[in-house]
Scaffold this active site. Structure first.
Site, PDB file in Angstrom:
ATOM      1  N   ASP A  67      12.709  45.782 -24.687  1.00 27.74           N
ATOM      2  CA  ASP A  67      12.374  44.892 -25.621  1.00 27.74           C
ATOM      3  C   ASP A  67      10.815  44.246 -24.939  1.00 27.74           C
ATOM      4  OD1 ASP A  67      13.473  42.920 -24.308  1.00 27.74           O
ATOM      5  OD2 ASP A  67      14.490  42.129 -26.271  1.00 27.74           O
ATOM      6  N   ASN A 135      21.517  33.963 -31.527  1.00 29.70           N
ATOM      7  CA  ASN A 135      21.680  34.040 -32.842  1.00 29.70           C
ATOM      8  C   ASN A 135      22.590  35.602 -33.024  1.00 29.70           C
ATOM      9  OD1 ASN A 135      19.816  35.845 -32.165  1.00 29.70           O
ATOM     10  ND2 ASN A 135      18.267  35.263 -33.975  1.00 29.70           N
ATOM     11  N   HIS A 137      21.325  38.269 -31.656  1.00 32.81           N
ATOM     12  CA  HIS A 137      20.348  39.501 -31.625  1.00 32.81           C
ATOM     13  C   HIS A 137      20.653  40.333 -30.329  1.00 32.81           C
ATOM     14  CE1 HIS A 137      16.910  36.909 -29.308  1.00 32.81           C
ATOM     15  NE2 HIS A 137      17.809  37.532 -28.500  1.00 32.81           N
ATOM     16  N   GLU A 142      16.897  41.373 -34.607  1.00 34.38           N
ATOM     17  CA  GLU A 142      17.093  40.282 -35.245  1.00 34.38           C
ATOM     18  C   GLU A 142      17.904  40.145 -36.258  1.00 34.38           C
ATOM     19  OE1 GLU A 142      16.351  37.486 -33.490  1.00 34.38           O
ATOM     20  OE2 GLU A 142      14.187  37.428 -32.828  1.00 34.38           O
TER      21      GLU A 142
HETATM   22  C1  GLP Z   1      15.499  37.776 -25.106  1.00 32.82           C
HETATM   23  C2  GLP Z   1      15.236  39.006 -24.382  1.00 32.82           C
HETATM   24  C3  GLP Z   1      16.431  39.874 -24.709  1.00 32.82           C
HETATM   25  C4  GLP Z   1      17.592  39.262 -24.005  1.00 32.82           C
HETATM   26  C5  GLP Z   1      17.932  37.905 -24.733  1.00 32.82           C
HETATM   27  C6  GLP Z   1      19.018  36.909 -24.246  1.00 32.82           C
HETATM   28  O1  GLP Z   1      15.257  37.821 -26.585  1.00 32.82           O
HETATM   29  N1  GLP Z   1      14.075  39.680 -25.136  1.00 32.82           N
HETATM   30  O2  GLP Z   1      16.190  41.261 -23.972  1.00 32.82           O
HETATM   31  O3  GLP Z   1      18.695  39.935 -24.184  1.00 32.82           O
HETATM   32  O4  GLP Z   1      16.872  37.077 -24.867  1.00 32.82           O
HETATM   33  O5  GLP Z   1      18.468  36.235 -23.243  1.00 32.82           O
HETATM   34  P1  GLP Z   1      19.348  35.087 -22.458  1.00 32.82           P
HETATM   35  O6  GLP Z   1      20.044  36.055 -21.362  1.00 32.82           O
HETATM   36  O7  GLP Z   1      18.057  34.344 -21.605  1.00 32.82           O
HETATM   37  O8  GLP Z   1      20.110  34.465 -23.275  1.00 32.82           O
END
Ligand code: GLP
Length: 235
Positions: A67, A135, A137, A142
């Protein structure tokens, strides 16, 4: 989806890197999809170290970026692009074995169609490395009443817009670019990494086993080969 609980972040990173190394030994040509965020950073740094010591292991692997923040410049330090380039693409010299959304594409829908076509031709993903959004995702899939199967432009949730990755962003992203739920669920294997106390509640919800589109990670219950690794703080 029984979680493998390890003592701390360092152990999680070691476990995940060894898991990926094992997968690459089995399938050196694997197409690996990579999330960004804080969670997989330690894993990627161990994988980069390993790749330097055993370059044959990574010389055929391909990577696709899960992403991206839409509207950021490609060289914005907060972009997923810069993150992945620093962490793995450059250290492992992946060059043309790396495929990614352009954060700054003039036509984001066309950019998603380009990635969707590429994946239809070269997929499915072999190994999908995922983080759990606070959340629920996955990538920028989302929480919503319905989810999308393939690469698409996503409206970012407030949880995503306050993600720590954006602290150093030169501008605020206008949208997300992400692979879709079918792309993730069609991966041969998925590795979900969960770390830290902020993930305790989302992890509890995931493990309740209820499948709901307002918590996209719960769709992983539909996948037959998910490895879930979490640290004690998250558990
Ligand atoms: C962001 C990234 C995702 C990632 C998620 C969790 O939205 N675009 O690819 O998996 O956050 O991030 P973190 O590991 O910092 O909690």
């Amino acid at each position: 989806m029984t979680p493998q609980v390890v003592v701390d972040y360092q152990a999680l990173s070691r476990y995940a890197a060894d898991w990926l190394i094992g997968r690459l030994r089995q399938r050196p040509e694997a197409l690996v999809c990579l999330a960004t965020g804080a969670t997989p950073q330690g894993t990627y740094s161990l994988l980069a170290e390993h790749g330097a010591a055993e370059p044959e292991l990574v010389e055929r692997m391909q990577v696709i970026k899960l992403d991206e923040w839409g509207g950021l410049a490609r060289d914005d330090p907060a972009s997923c692009e810069q993150y992945l380039r620093r962490a793995l693409i450059e250290p492992l010299r992946l060059k043309d074995r790396y495929v990614s959304f352009d954060s700054d594409a003039a036509d984001p829908q066309a950019e998603c169609a380009r990635i969707a076509r590429w994946l239809a031709e070269h997929g499915p993903i072999d190994t999908c490395v995922l983080g759990l959004g606070v959340n629920g995702h996955l990538g920028f899939n989302e929480p919503a009443a319905s989810l999308q199967p393939h690469a698409h432009v996503a409206q970012l949730s407030s949880a995503s817009l306050t993600h720590a990755m954006l602290d150093c962003a030169q501008k605020r992203p206008a949208f997300g670019l992400t692979l879709g739920m079918a792309d993730i669920l069609q991966a041969r294997q998925a590795l979900l990494l969960v770390s830290g106390s902020t993930k305790r509640e989302p992890l509890r919800r995931l493990l309740s086993g209820q499948i709901a589109t307002d918590f996209p990670a719960s769709l992983l219950w539909l996948h037959r080969d998910v490895s879930l690794v979490c640290d004690a703080e998250a558990a």
